[in-house]
Write an enzyme that holds these catalytic residues in place. Structure first.
Site, PDB file in Angstrom:
ATOM      1  N   GLY A  40      80.054  33.086  35.972  1.00  0.00           N
ATOM      2  CA  GLY A  40      80.121  32.622  34.485  1.00  0.00           C
ATOM      3  C   GLY A  40      81.085  33.333  33.487  1.00  0.00           C
ATOM      4  O   GLY A  40      81.649  34.264  33.783  1.00  0.00           O
ATOM      5  N   ASP A  41      81.189  32.573  32.090  1.00  0.00           N
ATOM      6  CA  ASP A  41      82.117  33.369  31.372  1.00  0.00           C
ATOM      7  C   ASP A  41      81.905  34.609  30.863  1.00  0.00           C
ATOM      8  O   ASP A  41      82.575  35.615  30.686  1.00  0.00           O
ATOM      9  CB  ASP A  41      82.910  32.214  30.221  1.00  0.00           C
ATOM     10  CG  ASP A  41      81.558  31.564  29.821  1.00  0.00           C
ATOM     11  OD1 ASP A  41      80.336  31.898  29.877  1.00  0.00           O
ATOM     12  OD2 ASP A  41      81.968  30.512  28.990  1.00  0.00           O
TER      13      ASP A  41
END
Length: 248
Positions: free
Chosen positions: A238-239
């Protein structure tokens, strides 16, 4: 070999080319649009991510002065909490319902009636909230039954891109943890949550570490993004999770 890392964000895809010593050689970005069909809704065309990836890869190779064959691996950090419904041929059936979408409030309430919010938190580490993936998938079942029925998989933005690039359906721990279907203790899909949502884990893909090699670029995907077939693609994360790691 060099490696390319990309952040598949809400408004743009950013990429960096890194050499064997870990030094940044070049960076690039390409933007795309968000769509808001109704109040509280937010969607995105997943094909835009691939078009942006091709543009970024092309710019990185040019600015870095290297050939596609000099890139050994590609990794993606991606926006979380989105749902891409994919059919058996690998085609998305509708626009992605992205993280900021709040349409699934009724489905959130219904899920909370099956499992108390406190129990959901114990299993998943998440608050009972319509931004997460499980209520969005249930919304598809309730409101777009044809798309739900035709979907062989419900993927997140990151796992969708890995699937398009390699043909492998795999999602990392951090992306899985945003679904409200993942057990943070066992590091696998949560049977209790899947039962409450009436979902088959096969349609979510397998869960794996972020740094595992998911597969290699297929010939079609290599042509699409401008790299060589056989280039390794790692599972990614995930970012926000990647940002936390990068910040130490």
């Amino acid at each position: 070999a060099h490696v390319i890392g990309c952040d598949v964000g809400s408004q743009s895809l950013k990429g960096v080319l890194v050499d064997t010593e870990g030094a940044n050689v070049a960076d690039a970005s390409a933007s795309y649009e968000l769509s808001f069909p109704q109040p509280g809704w937010a969607e995105q065309d997943p094909d835009d991510w691939l078009r942006a990836l091709r543009a970024v890869v092309s710019a990185l190779l040019e600015r870095g002065g290297i050939a596609a064959a000099d890139v050994g691996a590609l990794g993606l950090a991606s926006q979380v909490d989105g749902v891409v419904a994919v059919n058996a041929r690998g085609h998305h059936l509708r626009p992605t319902i992205v993280w900021m979408d709040r349409r699934a409030e009724a489905q959130r309430r219904a899920l909370g009636e099956r499992i108390p919010a406190e129990r959901i938190f114990d299993i998943t580490g998440l608050n009972l909230d319509s931004s997460h993936v499980a209520p969005k998938i249930i919304w598809l079942r309730d409101k777009e039954p044809e798309a739900y029925r035709d979907a062989s998989a419900f993927l997140l933005p990151g796992s969708y891109l890995v699937y398009r690039l390699t043909g492998e359906m795999v999602v990392d721990y951090s992306n899985a943890s945003s679904t409200m279907l993942y057990d943070v203790q066992s590091k696998d899909w949560a049977a209790e949550m899947l039962s409450a949502a009436d979902l088959d884990p096969v349609r979510l893909g397998r869960v794996a570490p972020a740094d595992e090699v998911a597969g290699v670029l297929t010939e079609d995907a290599a042509r699409e993004v401008g790299l060589e077939p056989g280039t390794k693609v790692v599972v990614g994360c995930g970012d926000e999770h990647g940002a936390c790691l990068g910040a130490g």
